[in-house]
Design a protein around this motif. Structure first.
Motif, short mmCIF file in Angstrom:
data_model
loop_
_atom_site.label_atom_id
_atom_site.label_comp_id
_atom_site.label_asym_id
_atom_site.label_seq_id
_atom_site.Cartn_x
_atom_site.Cartn_y
_atom_site.Cartn_z
N SER A 183 -59.65 -2.81 -49.25
CA SER A 183 -59.61 -2.31 -48.01
C SER A 183 -58.14 -1.33 -48.51
O SER A 183 -57.72 0.07 -48.66
N ILE A 184 -56.97 -1.63 -48.99
CA ILE A 184 -55.58 -0.94 -49.33
C ILE A 184 -55.37 -0.16 -50.04
O ILE A 184 -54.95 0.73 -50.80
N VAL A 185 -56.03 -1.62 -51.34
CA VAL A 185 -56.01 -0.33 -52.56
C VAL A 185 -57.39 0.93 -52.03
O VAL A 185 -56.52 2.48 -52.56
N SER B 106 -58.50 -5.80 -40.19
CA SER B 106 -57.09 -5.35 -40.16
C SER B 106 -55.58 -4.92 -41.55
O SER B 106 -54.93 -4.04 -40.34
N ALA B 107 -56.68 -4.17 -42.67
CA ALA B 107 -56.16 -3.32 -42.86
C ALA B 107 -56.17 -1.86 -42.95
O ALA B 107 -55.18 -0.91 -42.11
N LEU C 277 -42.63 0.48 -50.59
CA LEU C 277 -41.72 0.37 -49.33
C LEU C 277 -42.75 0.53 -48.37
O LEU C 277 -43.25 -0.50 -48.14
N ASN C 278 -43.16 1.61 -47.89
CA ASN C 278 -44.05 1.54 -46.77
C ASN C 278 -45.22 0.65 -46.93
O ASN C 278 -46.40 0.55 -46.69
N THR C 279 -45.23 0.66 -48.58
CA THR C 279 -46.61 0.22 -49.72
C THR C 279 -46.81 -1.62 -48.91
O THR C 279 -47.75 -2.40 -47.86
N LEU C 280 -45.87 -1.73 -48.92
CA LEU C 280 -45.46 -3.57 -48.70
C LEU C 280 -45.37 -3.80 -46.95
O LEU C 280 -45.83 -5.02 -46.46
N LEU C 281 -44.99 -2.61 -46.55
CA LEU C 281 -44.45 -2.95 -45.22
C LEU C 281 -46.78 -2.98 -44.60
O LEU C 281 -46.96 -3.30 -43.77
N VAL C 282 -47.33 -2.09 -44.99
CA VAL C 282 -48.42 -2.12 -44.26
C VAL C 282 -49.09 -3.08 -45.05
O VAL C 282 -50.34 -3.76 -44.28
N VAL C 283 -49.17 -4.19 -45.69
CA VAL C 283 -49.49 -5.15 -46.09
C VAL C 283 -48.80 -6.26 -46.01
O VAL C 283 -49.73 -6.93 -44.88
N HIS D 253 -48.88 2.54 -37.93
CA HIS D 253 -47.64 2.54 -39.30
C HIS D 253 -47.46 3.99 -38.66
O HIS D 253 -47.55 4.81 -38.69
N ARG D 254 -45.56 3.80 -37.84
CA ARG D 254 -45.15 5.10 -37.92
C ARG D 254 -44.47 5.48 -38.81
O ARG D 254 -44.46 6.91 -39.11
N ASN D 255 -44.43 5.40 -39.95
CA ASN D 255 -43.46 6.03 -40.95
C ASN D 255 -44.73 6.92 -41.81
O ASN D 255 -44.92 6.82 -42.14
N ARG D 256 -44.03 8.29 -42.19
CA ARG D 256 -44.71 9.32 -43.01
C ARG D 256 -44.77 8.97 -44.16
O ARG D 256 -43.88 8.55 -44.94
N TRP D 257 -45.78 9.19 -45.00
CA TRP D 257 -46.19 8.84 -45.59
C TRP D 257 -45.66 9.86 -47.18
O TRP D 257 -45.36 10.53 -47.12
N GLY D 258 -44.97 9.17 -47.84
CA GLY D 258 -44.07 9.85 -48.88
C GLY D 258 -42.51 9.85 -48.81
O GLY D 258 -42.08 10.52 -49.73
N ARG D 259 -42.47 9.42 -46.99
CA ARG D 259 -40.58 9.83 -47.14
C ARG D 259 -40.52 8.35 -47.14
O ARG D 259 -41.22 7.00 -46.34
N LYS D 260 -38.86 8.36 -47.16
CA LYS D 260 -38.43 7.17 -47.12
C LYS D 260 -38.28 6.14 -45.05
O LYS D 260 -38.22 7.77 -44.34
#
Length: 273
Positions: free
Chosen positions: A181-183, A230-231, A131-137, A238-245
């Motif tokens: 860059s995201i990959v 941009s990436a 989900l966080n990946t989609l938000l970043v994209v 992005h404010r969500n911590r990695w690995g957390r919902k």
């Protein structure tokens, strides 16, 4: 005589008292220093203060230095400037590929995203959850599209084939390098080869845009810079911590419900603080 004798005794008594007082003072233990409690709540754990990094080692500087160099080179060679001009580069490219034309660059711009999905499906754990990946994209795409098309309409550079005046920077190249860059960011902790593969595809997109006479070299180099930037900006903001919902999903439960004649799904959400 009696008066002198009394004075002598008084002097002896005073001297003896001073001597005893001095001896007693010599045996007194110095008072214990009272601790300073005025700052005791500032750092109760006693954790040493973090050393502040120089400004040039900050996250923002690291994020913008490479794309800024690419965009700067593109601006330097824009509209025929620089030590190796757009016209010279275009001439040399078409000496090597005089008649080659293809539309594969329209497909390859999304190839890094395909790599991102395939690697994730293969079970390789990314830096971020799905989900966080989609938000970043999504955030990266908004930043890239807004910046690229704003610059296109400001510069109004004519394409090499003369089709329109929206040449600088290359949107195809920006899209490809954004995805690459995201990959790279998501899988660089697992292997650098994922990023190398994605950036190779993105570089191929930029080359094909010049071979197809759709862009000058300045457009392609600057487009790569806009995509990477941009990436990087999307990750930094992005404010969500990695690995957390995300906190929006904390305290949320889904309960399947079966009743005569049908079925349903119950949703329970408890706001979190």
């Amino acid at each position: 005589m009696i008066t002198m004798l009394r004075s002598f005794r008084f002097a002896l008594a005073v001297a003896g008292g001073l001597s005893a007082g001095t001896s007693a003072l010599g045996q007194i233990v110095p008072p214990v220093a009272v601790p300073d409690t005025t700052h005791k709540f500032e750092n109760p754990g006693g954790v040493p203060a973090a050393v502040k990094k120089p400004w040039y080692r900050g996250k923002l500087v690291k994020a913008v230095v490479v794309p800024a160099a690419l965009i700067g080179y593109g601006a330097y060679t824009f509209n025929g400037g620089g030590f190796y001009t757009n016209q010279q580069a275009n001439r040399d490219i078409h000496r090597l590929f005089p008649t080659y034309r293809t539309h594969v660059d329209n497909i390859l711009i999304f190839a890094p995203y395909a790599e991102l999905g395939l690697v994730a499906l293969a079970g390789v754990e990314s830096r971020n959850d799905r989900l966080n990946t989609l938000l970043v994209v999504g955030k990266s795409e908004l930043i890239m599209l807004a910046s690229v098309f704003a610059v296109k309409n400001l510069t109004r550079e004519t394409r090499p084939d003369g089709s329109d005046n929206l040449s600088f920077p290359s949107g195809h190249t920006a899209q490809a390098f954004l995805a690459a860059s995201i990959v790279h960011t998501e899988f660089r902790d697992k292997s650098q080869w994922y990023g190398i593969g994605a950036y190779t595809i993105a570089t191929g997109v930029g080359a094909l845009r010049m071979i197809n006479t759709k862009h000058w070299q300045s457009d392609v180099v600057a487009g790569a810079g806009f995509g990477i930037l941009s990436a990087h900006l999307a990750y930094l903001s992005h404010r969500n911590r990695w690995g957390r919902k995300p906190r929006l999903l904390d305290g949320t439960t889904f309960t399947p419900t079966v009743y005569p004649g049908g079925a349903g799904l119950g949703l329970t959400w408890r706001p979190t603080h």
